[in-house]
Write an enzyme that holds these catalytic residues in place. Structure first.
Site, short mmCIF file in Angstrom:
data_model
loop_
_atom_site.label_atom_id
_atom_site.label_comp_id
_atom_site.label_asym_id
_atom_site.label_seq_id
_atom_site.Cartn_x
_atom_site.Cartn_y
_atom_site.Cartn_z
N CYS A 246 48.76 120.74 -17.77
CA CYS A 246 49.84 121.00 -18.71
C CYS A 246 50.28 122.47 -18.61
CB CYS A 246 49.42 120.61 -20.13
SG CYS A 246 50.83 120.38 -21.24
N HIS B 138 47.73 115.02 -19.03
CA HIS B 138 46.34 115.30 -19.41
C HIS B 138 45.41 114.22 -18.83
CE1 HIS B 138 47.01 118.63 -22.27
NE2 HIS B 138 48.20 118.05 -22.41
N GLU C 103 42.31 114.24 -18.34
CA GLU C 103 40.99 114.18 -18.99
C GLU C 103 40.91 113.09 -20.04
OE1 GLU C 103 43.32 117.27 -21.48
OE2 GLU C 103 43.24 116.56 -19.40
#
EC number: 6.3.4.2
Length: 547
Positions: free
Chosen positions: A380, A519, A521
């Site tokens: 990001c 994102h 993750e």
């Protein structure tokens, strides 16, 4: 029709209700049941989206664009069940819904009260999708006795009475403090916590007791007697070296069996725990260590980057290495040479964030990684800083910066390589936003598709040219700089399907340098590590063996 498990907490907060809920969900799955986990938070924010990471830790984003509590990340990581908007609610959202209905006249002129209107709204929320799964696990945030939590406790009390007998159970998580001076494990705080719970009409069926060590038989019997639960339903929750041991540890303690007994499910299917045994084995028998620097600005509170830390652990599990994460404050590089602090790391990760503070340090971290050929993952804002670094130091755009920083300062200082995203396509609809919009829920949120360039590093990492990932941002790299940057070797290797929004950049002449606007993750799991984190740790492992 689902069976409901309500998880409450007492004595102190942060005991691990979310982790206990997630581990129980995983154990029920291992026995062949389908599960869904929910979080009910008593705070008055509509959602955590506008909260500071120092206040609340990270914001976990779902596929359908909800900004939720970080416990939903635990739920997904342990069960693999994708969370939805309907899996997280706060007092703020509940009251907002009630007031909207009152303004519309839905209550037909009645006086609006906590009981029944607020509690009915909570019960309606709990009921969503109850016919879809075998077990619905609902965690109540905060602790028993919190004034803001009372409507939730009253709602679950009523809910259990509304359902047929035996369809709802209560699991209470408390602290058993050890007093070193007297050498005693004290049960009184738990007794008082259960007394408080019983005073509002809820009797726990299972006690999960957080302690530093095992609970002796004498204390178990005392807890069972005074808290009115069966001795086998007093479950020890000891401190663990890794959270991924929780399912196996809770199973050995008999948590899943105690739940099935409470529901009178007998004979119970035997659990299949091989995937958790494999995860545990890989963590405890790692074949090396890699050091990863996370250069961020919320480094004082590790929960601000919870999913990133866990995704790195998953990358380590996949590569059978221990990932030693070290937190580096980006503002340090405003005063000092980054080389002094970043030498010796096998990889550098720059996470997301908001605001200008610390961004020059993140740009210097991206420059160090590019020049020294250290594996770099920018997420990001971390991607945006890598693009600004490339524009300034390689492509000759000396005044490159982000419109976000100009908006914050209230004056124009930079050439906006990164600009405020005003419209984008979501499904078949166009979404429009203004810089003056409310902050809450106005970002590009949730899962979006991306097309990866053939032959690119990311296409190789994913093993596909079509992906979908979760987003949470309101600023975007400007496509008009694409050609100039690609001339100098920074390739835009992932784009939105309409070709207008850059999703991924990578340096061609670098062993591993990738920036992503989304994102990744948020989708990583211990038994299914995200491809980017898996390959990022692999690259770090290679560097560690060269050093």
């Amino acid at each position: 029709m689902a069976r409901f498990i309500f998880i409450t907490g007492g004595v102190v907060s942060s005991l691990g209700k979310g982790l206990a809920s997630a581990a129980l969900g995983a154990l029920l799955q291992a026995r062949g049941f389908s599960v869904r986990l929910r979080k009910l938070d008593p705070y008055l924010n509509v959602d955590p989206g506008t909260m500071s990471p120092f206040e609340h830790g990270e914001v976990f984003v779902t596929d359908d664009g909800a900004e939720t509590d970080l416990d939903l990340g635990h739920y997904e990581r342990f069960t693999g069940v994708a969370a939805r908007k309907t899996d997280s609610v706060s007092s703020g959202r509940i009251y907002s819904n009630v007031l909207e209905k009152e303004r519309r006249g839905d209550y037909l002129g009645k006086t609006i009260q906590v009981i029944p209107h607020v509690t009915n709204e909570i019960k309606d929320f709990i009921s969503i999708g109850e016919d879809e799964v075998d077990f619905m696990l609902c965690e109540i945030g905060g602790t028993v006795g919190d004034i803001e939590g009372l409507p939730f406790f009253e709602a679950i009390r009523q809910f259990s009475q509304d359902k047929p007998r035996g369809q709802c159970i209560f699991m209470h998580l408390t602290l058993l403090p050890y007093i070193a001076a007297s050498g005693e494990l004290k049960t009184k705080p738990t007794q008082h916590s259960v007394k408080e719970l019983r005073s509002i009409g809820i009797a726990p069926d299972i006690l999960v007791c957080r302690s530093e060590g095992p609970i002796p038989a004498k204390e178990r019997e005392k807890l069972a007697l005074f808290c009115n639960v069966r001795p086998e339903a007093v479950i020890a929750a000891q401190d663990l070296s890794t959270i991924y041991d929780a399912p196996l540890t809770y199973h050995r303690e008999g948590l899943d069996q105690a739940v099935l007994d409470a529901f009178q499910i007998s004979p119970a299917p035997k659990p299949e725990l091989s995937k958790w045994e494999d995860v545990s084995d890989r963590i405890h028998h790692a074949e090396g260590e890699v050091r990863v620097a996370i250069v961020g600005k919320y480094t004082q509170l590790e929960d601000a980057y919870k999913s990133i830390a866990e995704a790195l652990t998953h990358g380590g599990i996949a590569n059978r290495v221990k990932v030693k994460v070290e937190w580096v404050d980006a503002e340090l590089f405003d005063r000092e040479d980054p080389a002094v602090h970043l030498q010796g790391y096998h990889a550098i990760l720059v996470p997301g964030g908001f605001g200008e503070r610390g961004t020059e340090g993140k740009i210097k971290a991206a420059q160090f990684a590019r020049e020294h050929k250290v594996p770099y993952l920018g997420i990001c804002l971390g991607m945006q800083m890598a693009v600004i670094e490339a524009a300034r130091n390689v492509a000759g755009v000396s005044g490159a910066g982000s419109e976000e920083f100009d908006h914050e300062a209230g004056k124009k200082r930079f050439e906006p390589v990164v600009y405020h995203l005003k419209e984008w396509v979501q499904g078949n609809a166009k979404v429009s936003r203004s810089a003056d919009d409310d902050k809450g829920g106005t970002m590009r949120l949730g899962a979006y598709d991306a097309a990866l360039a053939e032959g690119s590093k990311v296409a190789q990492v994913y093993g596909s040219q079509a992906i979908d990932e979760r987003h949470r941002h309101r600023y975007e790299v400007d496509i008009k700089y694409k050609d100039k940057l690609e001339e100098h070797g920074l390739v835009f290797s992932g784009m939105s399907p309409d070709g207008r929004l850059p999703e991924i950049v990578e340096w061609q002449d670098h062993p591993w340098f990738i920036g992503v606007q989304f994102h990744p993750e948020l989708k990583s799991k211990p038994f299914e590590p995200h491809p980017l984190f898996k390959d990022f740790v692999r690259a770090a492992k290679e560097i560690s063996r060269l050093v």
